[in-house]
Write a protein that holds these residues in place. Sequence first.
Motif, PDB file in Angstrom:
ATOM      1  N   VAL A   1       0.907  -1.184  -0.139  1.00 35.17           N
ATOM      2  CA  VAL A   1      -0.116   0.085   0.028  1.00 35.17           C
ATOM      3  C   VAL A   1       0.852   1.247  -0.032  1.00 35.17           C
ATOM      4  O   VAL A   1       0.524   2.295  -0.740  1.00 35.17           O
ATOM      5  N   PHE A   2       1.815   1.250   0.875  1.00 38.21           N
ATOM      6  CA  PHE A   2       2.750   2.579   0.758  1.00 38.21           C
ATOM      7  C   PHE A   2       3.469   2.491  -0.788  1.00 38.21           C
ATOM      8  O   PHE A   2       3.840   3.615  -0.937  1.00 38.21           O
ATOM      9  N   ARG A   3       4.043   1.461  -1.069  1.00 40.95           N
ATOM     10  CA  ARG A   3       4.442   1.583  -2.443  1.00 40.95           C
ATOM     11  C   ARG A   3       3.690   2.082  -3.476  1.00 40.95           C
ATOM     12  O   ARG A   3       4.148   2.831  -4.310  1.00 40.95           O
ATOM     13  N   LEU A   4       2.240   1.852  -3.354  1.00 43.56           N
ATOM     14  CA  LEU A   4       1.510   2.048  -4.372  1.00 43.56           C
ATOM     15  C   LEU A   4       0.911   3.661  -4.123  1.00 43.56           C
ATOM     16  O   LEU A   4       1.132   4.479  -5.159  1.00 43.56           O
ATOM     17  N   ILE A   5       1.038   3.976  -2.819  1.00 41.48           N
ATOM     18  CA  ILE A   5       0.850   5.617  -2.634  1.00 41.48           C
ATOM     19  C   ILE A   5       1.935   6.358  -3.183  1.00 41.48           C
ATOM     20  O   ILE A   5       1.644   7.256  -3.724  1.00 41.48           O
ATOM     21  N   ARG A   6       3.062   5.830  -3.026  1.00 39.61           N
ATOM     22  CA  ARG A   6       4.324   6.793  -3.205  1.00 39.61           C
ATOM     23  C   ARG A   6       4.651   6.712  -4.651  1.00 39.61           C
ATOM     24  O   ARG A   6       4.874   7.745  -5.222  1.00 39.61           O
ATOM     25  N   ARG A   7       4.093   5.524  -5.535  1.00 31.84           N
ATOM     26  CA  ARG A   7       4.055   5.631  -6.983  1.00 31.84           C
ATOM     27  C   ARG A   7       3.379   6.430  -7.632  1.00 31.84           C
ATOM     28  O   ARG A   7       3.696   7.033  -8.770  1.00 31.84           O
ATOM     29  N   SER A   8       2.047   6.579  -7.165  1.00 28.48           N
ATOM     30  CA  SER A   8       1.000   7.196  -7.927  1.00 28.48           C
ATOM     31  C   SER A   8       1.106   8.918  -7.580  1.00 28.48           C
ATOM     32  O   SER A   8       0.368   9.651  -8.385  1.00 28.48           O
ATOM     33  N   ASN A   9       2.220   9.167  -6.996  1.00 27.71           N
ATOM     34  CA  ASN A   9       2.494  10.850  -6.945  1.00 27.71           C
ATOM     35  C   ASN A   9       2.833  11.321  -7.956  1.00 27.71           C
ATOM     36  O   ASN A   9       3.994  10.858  -8.405  1.00 27.71           O
ATOM     37  N   PRO A  10       2.254  12.222  -8.807  1.00 26.57           N
ATOM     38  CA  PRO A  10       2.745  12.717 -10.056  1.00 26.57           C
ATOM     39  C   PRO A  10       3.865  13.698  -9.789  1.00 26.57           C
ATOM     40  O   PRO A  10       4.628  13.690 -10.746  1.00 26.57           O
ATOM     41  N   ARG A  11       4.229  14.331  -8.697  1.00 23.62           N
ATOM     42  CA  ARG A  11       5.486  15.116  -8.565  1.00 23.62           C
ATOM     43  C   ARG A  11       6.535  14.147  -8.551  1.00 23.62           C
ATOM     44  O   ARG A  11       7.646  14.486  -8.899  1.00 23.62           O
ATOM     45  N   ASN A  12       6.394  12.869  -7.697  1.00 22.90           N
ATOM     46  CA  ASN A  12       7.475  11.946  -7.751  1.00 22.90           C
ATOM     47  C   ASN A  12       8.100  11.567  -9.169  1.00 22.90           C
ATOM     48  O   ASN A  12       9.141  11.412  -9.686  1.00 22.90           O
ATOM     49  N   LYS A  13       6.971  11.218 -10.104  1.00 24.36           N
ATOM     50  CA  LYS A  13       7.299  11.107 -11.476  1.00 24.36           C
ATOM     51  C   LYS A  13       8.189  11.832 -12.035  1.00 24.36           C
ATOM     52  O   LYS A  13       9.217  11.870 -12.900  1.00 24.36           O
ATOM     53  N   GLU A  14       7.730  13.330 -11.856  1.00 22.31           N
ATOM     54  CA  GLU A  14       8.420  14.379 -12.568  1.00 22.31           C
ATOM     55  C   GLU A  14       9.666  14.647 -11.922  1.00 22.31           C
ATOM     56  O   GLU A  14      10.737  14.664 -12.644  1.00 22.31           O
ATOM     57  N   GLN A  15      10.000  14.242 -10.718  1.00 21.91           N
ATOM     58  CA  GLN A  15      11.215  14.457  -9.976  1.00 21.91           C
ATOM     59  C   GLN A  15      12.067  13.260 -10.510  1.00 21.91           C
ATOM     60  O   GLN A  15      13.276  13.536 -10.871  1.00 21.91           O
ATOM     61  N   GLN A  16      11.204  11.830 -10.646  1.00 19.58           N
ATOM     62  CA  GLN A  16      12.253  10.920 -11.212  1.00 19.58           C
ATOM     63  C   GLN A  16      12.737  11.243 -12.522  1.00 19.58           C
ATOM     64  O   GLN A  16      13.917  11.143 -13.042  1.00 19.58           O
ATOM     65  N   ALA A  17      11.874  11.957 -13.601  1.00 17.52           N
ATOM     66  CA  ALA A  17      12.387  12.292 -14.948  1.00 17.52           C
ATOM     67  C   ALA A  17      13.314  13.375 -14.961  1.00 17.52           C
ATOM     68  O   ALA A  17      14.271  13.096 -15.605  1.00 17.52           O
ATOM     69  N   PHE A  18      13.268  14.308 -14.114  1.00 16.79           N
ATOM     70  CA  PHE A  18      14.193  15.287 -14.099  1.00 16.79           C
ATOM     71  C   PHE A  18      15.747  14.779 -13.594  1.00 16.79           C
ATOM     72  O   PHE A  18      16.687  15.139 -14.178  1.00 16.79           O
TER      73      PHE A  18
END
Length: 129
Positions: A52-69
Motif C-alpha cells: 500500500v505504501f509503495r502504491l501511494i508513493r508511486r502514484s504521486n505525479p510530483r515523484n514521477k516528474e522528479q524522477q524524470a528530472f
Amino acid sequence: MAFLKNRISVPLVGSVIVLGIIGIIGAFAGDPIGFLKNIVVFALVGLAIYFVFRLIRRSNPRNKEQQAFIKAAKKSKKRLQTKGGEQSTKSSSFGSLTSLKKSKTKKKSPVHLTVIDGKKGKKKNRASL
C-alpha cells in the motif's frame, strides 16, 4: 549505535534480547501452531502495508516528474563528461586503448521520435492564381 557506548545500556539491551528469545521459545513450546499462525499473520500484514505504501508513493505525479528530472540530469552530466573526456584524449597523442574502446562501444538510448513525411520538396504553384 551511540546507545551502546554507555556501559549501563549494554547489559540492558542484552537482557532485553535474552528475554525476547526466551519469550519466543516459550510461545513456540506452549502452542507451536498458534505461534506459526501469528508469524504468518504478522508477515501478511507487513507485506500489505508495504505494498500500500509503495502504491501511494508511486502514484504521486510530483515523484514521477522528479524522477524524470533526475534521469535527465544524469544523462546530461554523462554527456558533458564524455565530451570533456574526448577532448582530453584528442589532445593527448597517446590515448589509452581501453578508453577509446569504451567511448566507441557505448550505446545511446533509443530516441523515441518519428519522422513525419510532409510535402517539403514540392513548391507551391503560384502561377495558377
